[in-house]
Design an enzyme around this catalytic site. Structure first.
Site, PDB file in Angstrom:
ATOM      1  N   ASP A 127       0.858  -1.183   0.000  1.00 46.88           N
ATOM      2  CA  ASP A 127       0.000   0.000   0.000  1.00 46.88           C
ATOM      3  C   ASP A 127       0.897   1.237   0.000  1.00 46.88           C
ATOM      4  OD1 ASP A 127       0.922   0.328   2.570  1.00 46.88           O
ATOM      5  OD2 ASP A 127      -0.969  -0.162   3.543  1.00 46.88           O
ATOM      6  N   SER A 128       0.279   2.406  -0.095  1.00 43.97           N
ATOM      7  CA  SER A 128       1.065   3.628  -0.285  1.00 43.97           C
ATOM      8  C   SER A 128       1.539   4.222   1.026  1.00 43.97           C
ATOM      9  CB  SER A 128       0.205   4.667  -0.991  1.00 43.97           C
ATOM     10  OG  SER A 128      -0.801   5.112  -0.098  1.00 43.97           O
ATOM     11  N   GLY A 129       1.008   3.736   2.130  1.00 40.39           N
ATOM     12  CA  GLY A 129       1.306   4.327   3.425  1.00 40.39           C
ATOM     13  C   GLY A 129       0.267   5.372   3.811  1.00 40.39           C
ATOM     14  N   GLN A 180     -11.553   7.245  -5.461  1.00 39.31           N
ATOM     15  CA  GLN A 180     -12.178   7.726  -4.229  1.00 39.31           C
ATOM     16  C   GLN A 180     -13.568   8.282  -4.581  1.00 39.31           C
ATOM     17  OE1 GLN A 180     -11.387   7.335  -1.113  1.00 39.31           O
ATOM     18  NE2 GLN A 180      -9.313   6.512  -1.338  1.00 39.31           N
ATOM     19  N   GLY A 193     -11.799   3.979  -0.158  1.00 35.82           N
ATOM     20  CA  GLY A 193     -12.835   4.778   0.485  1.00 35.82           C
ATOM     21  C   GLY A 193     -14.120   4.033   0.789  1.00 35.82           C
ATOM     22  N   CYS A 245     -11.841 -28.730   6.215  1.00 34.53           N
ATOM     23  CA  CYS A 245     -10.661 -27.871   6.044  1.00 34.53           C
ATOM     24  C   CYS A 245      -9.384 -28.698   5.972  1.00 34.53           C
ATOM     25  CB  CYS A 245     -10.589 -26.878   7.208  1.00 34.53           C
ATOM     26  SG  CYS A 245      -9.141 -25.802   7.112  1.00 34.53           S
ATOM     27  N   CYS A 256      -6.336 -27.672   6.549  1.00 35.53           N
ATOM     28  CA  CYS A 256      -5.184 -27.106   7.267  1.00 35.53           C
ATOM     29  C   CYS A 256      -4.677 -28.056   8.348  1.00 35.53           C
ATOM     30  CB  CYS A 256      -5.526 -25.732   7.847  1.00 35.53           C
ATOM     31  SG  CYS A 256      -6.267 -25.745   9.479  1.00 35.53           S
TER      32      CYS A 256
HETATM   33 ZN    ZN Z   1      -8.570 -25.576   9.294  1.00 34.35          ZN
END
Ligand code: ZN
Length: 379
Positions: free
Chosen positions: A93-95, A195, A222, A310, A312
């Protein structure tokens, strides 16, 4: 290879589409979710973990990295990718957003912003050129425009001023990037940010003024900054009509799973949000059957898996009862497993969205998904 974006499959029943975004550091499929690596780490996860979640691109925060460790350290390491050992694409991002929301004693004018670090009171100035320079030095694959993002309840006059500044600054960003040799060598791409708050006329104006700066993609800024939800989706529908269809569209800072699904239906391709990682650390976990708060008493002796479907490591290994125990003791493993799970859930959601669009069944699927989330997400 040059950075490019290509729509692969437009949905016939909505504005959703799948696409391929190519960078010099690899491709990613869209719609895509980008976990946030604020200080160069997605909190508690290693790059290896991130790969197992299905993450193909992460977001780095220019403001945070500028304050700590500072540009010198990252430059010395050979750029952000090398510093954090992440080989896939990074969007920075631009900061601007953090400066406007976090920094102290700021002074905003048409040239840029002067702010003090909350860490040590050191004064920094940020201009469009400086933001571009920093993002180039970080070695970002997708460089975001330096824009002004007013709060969701800002009066029209302030939003109009922000639109004007955002256009002026985007033009300065593009000019600066064009003059840098490094910019051509890295072949990064630049996204302007639309914006205009929830004001249709200002949104139209912002798109019109920024169109000449769009390369491979454009961001919608925005939104999700405190405005009412219906107004956000109305604005997104307008953005869908106004933005070029052959460019990637990045909706900044959104959001909850059902908001992402609704935004995909309005033609948005790229997303980032702190929700999966931040909520994980509070014990709020996403499942295909809705959200759960793992600290709840009801999971004390629940030996079932967090989410059966899931893939994971957490869901393949631990029970809800054990996860709750870890959270009750503030064990680091609990935070890590919760984050791993939530990021995996978000990436599975995006992968499901892409496959439903490909199959032509996105609309029916999304209707079921959203109504399910509404019923069971009140844990
Ligand atoms: Zn999981």
């Amino acid at each position: 290879m040059k950075t490019s974006f290509k729509v692969i499959k437009p949905d016939t029943n909505s504005s959703a589409r799948t696409g391929i975004f190519s960078t010099t550091r690899g491709e990613f499929e869209t719609p895509v979710f980008m976990p946030i690596g604020t200080y160069g780490a997605v909190k508690s996860l290693s790059p290896k973990d991130l790969v197992t979640t299905g993450t193909s691109i992460i977001l780095g925060n220019t403001y945070h990295l500028l304050i700590r460790p500072g540009l010198d350290v990252i430059r010395n390491a050979g750029g952000l990718h090398k510093f954090i050992s992440w080989k896939r694409p990074i969007l920075t991002d631009s900061g601007g957003f953090q400066i406007f929301s976090l920094a102290q004693l700021r002074n905003i004018n048409d040239d840029g912003v002067i702010f003090k670090s909350v860490l040590d009171g050191k004064e920094y100035s940020m201009t469009p050129e400086r933001s571009m320079g920093i993002q180039l030095e970080l070695g970002s694959d997708i460089i975001m425009a330096f824009d002004e993002c007013p709060a969701g309840d800002a009066p029209e006059k302030a939003v109009r001023k922000a639109v004007e500044r955002t256009t002026k600054w985007a033009s300065q960003c593009v000019k600066y990037l064009g003059e840098q040799e490094i910019s051509n060598r890295l072949r990064s791409t630049f996204f302007p940010i639309v914006q205009g708050g929830i004001y249709p006329e200002l949104r139209q104006r912002s798109v019109k003024e920024l169109t000449e700066f769009i390369q491979t993609g454009v961001a919608v800024g925005g939104l999700a900054v405190g405005e009412e939800k219906p107004a956000m989706f109305e604005t997104l529908s307008l953005m869908d009509e106004l933005l070029p269809r052959d460019k990637a569209r990045y909706l900044m800072g959104v959001g909850k799973p059902d908001d992402i699904v609704k935004a995909v239906a309005r033609g948005m391709d790229m997303f980032d949000c702190v929700i999966p990682t931040r909520n994980a650390r509070n014990g709020q976990l996403f499942t295909w059957k809705g959200k759960i708060n793992i600290q709840n008493e009801r999971y004390k002796t629940d030996n079932s898996t967090l989410d059966e479907s899931c893939p994971c490591y957490c869901c393949q290994t631990f029970s809800r009862s054990y996860l709750r125990h870890l959270f009750k003791l503030n064990e680091i493993l609990g935070l890590r497993m919760a984050t791993l799970h939530n990021v995996t859930f978000y990436q599975s959601l995006m992968s499901t969205i892409r496959s439903e669009i490909s199959k032509g069944s996105f609309k029916e699927w999304s209707r079921d998904f959203i109504s399910n989330q509404e019923i069971i997400s009140n844990d």
